[in-house]
Design a protein around this motif. Structure first.
Motif, PDB file in Angstrom:
ATOM      1  N   SER A   1      39.680  -9.561  35.233  1.00 58.98           N
ATOM      2  CA  SER A   1      39.848 -11.074  35.065  1.00 58.98           C
ATOM      3  C   SER A   1      40.121 -11.310  33.551  1.00 58.98           C
ATOM      4  O   SER A   1      41.041 -12.082  32.959  1.00 58.98           O
ATOM      5  CB  SER A   1      38.778 -11.782  35.596  1.00 58.98           C
ATOM      6  OG  SER A   1      38.617 -11.590  37.084  1.00 58.98           O
TER       7      SER A   1
ATOM      8  N   MET B   1      52.068 -21.490  31.762  1.00 60.22           N
ATOM      9  CA  MET B   1      52.128 -21.942  33.249  1.00 60.22           C
ATOM     10  C   MET B   1      52.965 -23.157  33.298  1.00 60.22           C
ATOM     11  O   MET B   1      52.791 -24.282  32.601  1.00 60.22           O
ATOM     12  CB  MET B   1      50.713 -22.081  33.508  1.00 60.22           C
ATOM     13  CG  MET B   1      49.829 -21.040  33.707  1.00 60.22           C
ATOM     14  SD  MET B   1      48.279 -21.395  34.415  1.00 60.22           S
ATOM     15  CE  MET B   1      47.406 -22.263  33.139  1.00 60.22           C
TER      16      MET B   1
ATOM     17  N   TYR C   1      49.638 -19.830  40.770  1.00 60.44           N
ATOM     18  CA  TYR C   1      49.012 -18.856  39.624  1.00 60.44           C
ATOM     19  C   TYR C   1      47.704 -18.380  40.062  1.00 60.44           C
ATOM     20  O   TYR C   1      47.433 -17.192  39.593  1.00 60.44           O
ATOM     21  CB  TYR C   1      49.210 -19.753  38.225  1.00 60.44           C
ATOM     22  CG  TYR C   1      50.574 -20.138  37.909  1.00 60.44           C
ATOM     23  CD1 TYR C   1      51.741 -19.438  38.158  1.00 60.44           C
ATOM     24  CD2 TYR C   1      50.833 -21.398  37.311  1.00 60.44           C
ATOM     25  CE1 TYR C   1      52.980 -19.848  37.730  1.00 60.44           C
ATOM     26  CE2 TYR C   1      51.973 -21.862  37.059  1.00 60.44           C
ATOM     27  CZ  TYR C   1      53.244 -21.230  37.337  1.00 60.44           C
ATOM     28  OH  TYR C   1      54.378 -21.599  36.901  1.00 60.44           O
TER      29      TYR C   1
ATOM     30  N   PHE D   1      54.423 -16.595  33.891  1.00 58.74           N
ATOM     31  CA  PHE D   1      52.918 -16.506  33.920  1.00 58.74           C
ATOM     32  C   PHE D   1      52.363 -15.280  33.638  1.00 58.74           C
ATOM     33  O   PHE D   1      51.363 -15.060  32.778  1.00 58.74           O
ATOM     34  CB  PHE D   1      52.521 -17.137  35.204  1.00 58.74           C
ATOM     35  CG  PHE D   1      50.880 -17.146  35.430  1.00 58.74           C
ATOM     36  CD1 PHE D   1      50.031 -17.652  34.550  1.00 58.74           C
ATOM     37  CD2 PHE D   1      50.504 -16.220  36.438  1.00 58.74           C
ATOM     38  CE1 PHE D   1      48.557 -17.735  34.817  1.00 58.74           C
ATOM     39  CE2 PHE D   1      49.005 -16.116  36.447  1.00 58.74           C
ATOM     40  CZ  PHE D   1      48.038 -16.697  35.873  1.00 58.74           C
ATOM     41  N   LEU D   2      52.860 -14.204  34.511  1.00 66.37           N
ATOM     42  CA  LEU D   2      52.587 -12.805  34.199  1.00 66.37           C
ATOM     43  C   LEU D   2      53.886 -12.022  33.831  1.00 66.37           C
ATOM     44  O   LEU D   2      54.423 -11.881  34.876  1.00 66.37           O
ATOM     45  CB  LEU D   2      51.619 -12.450  35.284  1.00 66.37           C
ATOM     46  CG  LEU D   2      50.131 -12.905  35.427  1.00 66.37           C
ATOM     47  CD1 LEU D   2      49.446 -12.350  36.662  1.00 66.37           C
ATOM     48  CD2 LEU D   2      49.330 -12.714  34.351  1.00 66.37           C
TER      49      LEU D   2
ATOM     50  N   LEU E   1      43.827 -10.574  32.508  1.00 66.62           N
ATOM     51  CA  LEU E   1      44.690 -11.663  32.969  1.00 66.62           C
ATOM     52  C   LEU E   1      44.537 -12.776  32.256  1.00 66.62           C
ATOM     53  O   LEU E   1      45.555 -13.501  31.719  1.00 66.62           O
ATOM     54  CB  LEU E   1      44.472 -11.817  34.644  1.00 66.62           C
ATOM     55  CG  LEU E   1      44.871 -10.677  35.598  1.00 66.62           C
ATOM     56  CD1 LEU E   1      44.603 -11.206  37.013  1.00 66.62           C
ATOM     57  CD2 LEU E   1      46.382 -10.316  35.585  1.00 66.62           C
ATOM     58  N   TYR E   2      43.349 -13.162  31.873  1.00 69.14           N
ATOM     59  CA  TYR E   2      43.246 -14.477  31.254  1.00 69.14           C
ATOM     60  C   TYR E   2      43.574 -14.303  29.892  1.00 69.14           C
ATOM     61  O   TYR E   2      44.133 -15.172  29.244  1.00 69.14           O
ATOM     62  CB  TYR E   2      41.499 -14.725  30.952  1.00 69.14           C
ATOM     63  CG  TYR E   2      41.156 -15.790  30.344  1.00 69.14           C
ATOM     64  CD1 TYR E   2      41.471 -17.207  30.794  1.00 69.14           C
ATOM     65  CD2 TYR E   2      40.671 -15.612  29.095  1.00 69.14           C
ATOM     66  CE1 TYR E   2      40.885 -18.235  30.418  1.00 69.14           C
ATOM     67  CE2 TYR E   2      40.457 -17.057  28.040  1.00 69.14           C
ATOM     68  CZ  TYR E   2      40.299 -18.050  28.909  1.00 69.14           C
ATOM     69  OH  TYR E   2      40.170 -19.353  28.048  1.00 69.14           O
TER      70      TYR E   2
ATOM     71  N   TYR F   1      47.823 -16.006  42.928  1.00 75.37           N
ATOM     72  CA  TYR F   1      48.914 -14.692  42.278  1.00 75.37           C
ATOM     73  C   TYR F   1      47.825 -13.821  41.554  1.00 75.37           C
ATOM     74  O   TYR F   1      47.580 -12.252  41.629  1.00 75.37           O
ATOM     75  CB  TYR F   1      49.693 -15.212  41.326  1.00 75.37           C
ATOM     76  CG  TYR F   1      50.754 -13.847  40.808  1.00 75.37           C
ATOM     77  CD1 TYR F   1      51.035 -12.611  41.766  1.00 75.37           C
ATOM     78  CD2 TYR F   1      51.298 -13.805  39.559  1.00 75.37           C
ATOM     79  CE1 TYR F   1      51.776 -11.540  41.385  1.00 75.37           C
ATOM     80  CE2 TYR F   1      52.026 -13.010  39.165  1.00 75.37           C
ATOM     81  CZ  TYR F   1      52.230 -11.927  40.134  1.00 75.37           C
ATOM     82  OH  TYR F   1      53.150 -10.690  39.527  1.00 75.37           O
ATOM     83  N   ALA F   2      46.836 -14.399  40.487  1.00 70.79           N
ATOM     84  CA  ALA F   2      45.830 -13.557  39.813  1.00 70.79           C
ATOM     85  C   ALA F   2      45.057 -12.998  40.633  1.00 70.79           C
ATOM     86  O   ALA F   2      44.552 -11.857  40.626  1.00 70.79           O
ATOM     87  CB  ALA F   2      45.060 -14.526  38.846  1.00 70.79           C
TER      88      ALA F   2
ATOM     89  N   HIS G   1      47.886 -13.478  29.873  1.00 71.69           N
ATOM     90  CA  HIS G   1      48.725 -14.293  30.863  1.00 71.69           C
ATOM     91  C   HIS G   1      49.771 -15.218  30.032  1.00 71.69           C
ATOM     92  O   HIS G   1      49.275 -15.472  28.687  1.00 71.69           O
ATOM     93  CB  HIS G   1      48.265 -15.148  31.819  1.00 71.69           C
ATOM     94  CG  HIS G   1      47.603 -16.234  31.387  1.00 71.69           C
ATOM     95  ND1 HIS G   1      48.147 -17.528  30.950  1.00 71.69           N
ATOM     96  CD2 HIS G   1      46.164 -16.614  31.054  1.00 71.69           C
ATOM     97  CE1 HIS G   1      47.645 -18.386  30.814  1.00 71.69           C
ATOM     98  NE2 HIS G   1      46.342 -18.249  30.448  1.00 71.69           N
TER      99      HIS G   1
END
Length: 367
Positions: A128, A138, A317, A148-149, A131-132, A320-321, A135
């Motif tokens: 997490s 958005m 989003y 986004f990623l 990703l945070y 997806y995460a 990323h």
């Protein structure tokens, strides 16, 4: 040949791996009388359970026998002592995976629900945070997952994690082969037999067809082939769409991926229902963890497709995460989960088939 016996193995050690009632066995042989595999080995599974009673750990680690069982449950149903011989075999598999594992993590994940939960939570937090912090922007006007990623980030993380897992599995397989060779002999490479075993035992799950309860066969076929389809579509998407733009993924790949997702959810739902209703006599906590991750992977993938089609950016989003985190957990724990069970079982059945083929060939048997 003498055996190095450890009589406390079944009554003390194996209980920690799930065989809670195995010590009730008095070796009556009912399990061998009912087991479909006894058609080719009249002592199965009685012999391997006897090894467990004696604590003949080298014999257990060096034998493909623990991987031949497909846990149909008939031996457990017929056991007059309720010793649950099927779960004894499954516990031996968990124990064997931990012995093959060079990291020691398998022992932690299989024996301690609390430590296992801590591990999964820590891995989830780590994924997490990655990703945070990494990323991209958005776009709230249109779903743009590759913005986004970034694709290169997913590729680097995925390939690095995959290489690490394959390296770990490679060492574990070497250790498994070491034990097998110590009791038997080296397994030759027969490509035809390897492919035939893969088709019959992995894709078609033919041994499960022998179970009276066909839902077990359907469950395994759906889950295994769902994973195979998703692996295939992921590889094709990586090769044919290197920029990672979801809009440029060929239609046939999207269709195959959707079929794979539905197959995964269908199979995992059957497995979960069987455990929830008590059709499975005993459920190890790792089975529940794996099933929940499989179900979440399939559901988040299908929901993501729907959200992208409806052009709901924020929800897309977030899902997806979540999907990537679940997939990360499945890959990270592959050397210790049902994935490892499937791999070891496939290779053990392959070795077993070669052994039977050699015994049936005139002039190869020892005199």
């Amino acid at each position: 040949m003498s055996l190095e016996a450890q009589p406390e193995f079944l009554t003390e050690e194996l209980i920690r791996w799930g065989a809670r009632r195995g010590k009730a066995c008095f070796n009556c042989g009912n399990c061998s009388a009912i087991c479909p595999l006894a058609e080719t080995n009249p002592f199965y599974p009685r012999q391997i359970i006897r090894y467990a009673q004696l604590g003949a750990t080298k014999k257990i680690l060096g034998s493909p026998a623990i991987w031949l069982c497909y846990h149909c449950g008939e031996c457990t149903t017929m056991c007059p002592r309720q010793a649950d011989p099927g779960e004894v075999i499954m516990s031996l598999r968990r124990w064997a995976i931990a012995q093959y594992d060079w990291t020691g993590l398998g022992k932690v994940l299989y024996r301690s629900p609390i430590l296992s939960l801590i591990f999964y939570l820590a891995a989830t937090v780590l994924a997490s945070l990655v990703l945070y912090f990494f990323h991209g922007p958005m776009d709230m006007e249109r779903v743009r997952l590759n913005l986004f990623l970034p694709t290169h980030l997913i590729d680097i993380c995925g390939l690095s994690l995959g290489a690490l897992v394959l390296f770990s599995l490679g060492i574990n397989l070497y250790r498994m082969n070491f034990w097998y060779r110590s009791e038997y002999k080296s397994v030759p490479l027969d490509l035809g037999a390897l492919l035939r075993t893969f088709w019959e035992e992995v894709v078609m799950q033919n041994r499960y067809r022998k179970c009276e309860d066909k839902s077990k066969w359907l469950m395994h076929v759906a889950i295994v082939n769902g994973f195979l389809l998703l692996f295939l579509t992921t590889a094709l998407a990586f090769l044919l769409n290197p920029e990672g733009d979801p809009g440029k993924v060929p239609l046939f790949i999207r269709v195959l991926g959707t079929i794979g997702g539905f197959s995964l959810v269908f199979g995992a739902s059957i497995a979960g229902w069987r455990r929830f209703t008590g059709e499975e006599v005993y459920n190890h906590f790792t089975d529940w963890i794996f099933l929940k991750l499989v179900l979440m992977a399939g559901l988040t993938g299908l929901i993501l497709e729907l959200l992208v089609a409806l052009n709901l950016p924020l929800a897309s989003y977030l899902v997806y995460a979540l999907h990537l985190i679940v997939v990360f957990l499945l890959i990270l724990t592959a050397p210790y989960s049902k994935f490892a069970h499937a791999l070891y079982r496939f290779l053990a059945v392959y070795a077993f088939h070669l052994e039977k083929k050699e015994q049936a060939t005139p002039g190869t048997a020892e005199t």
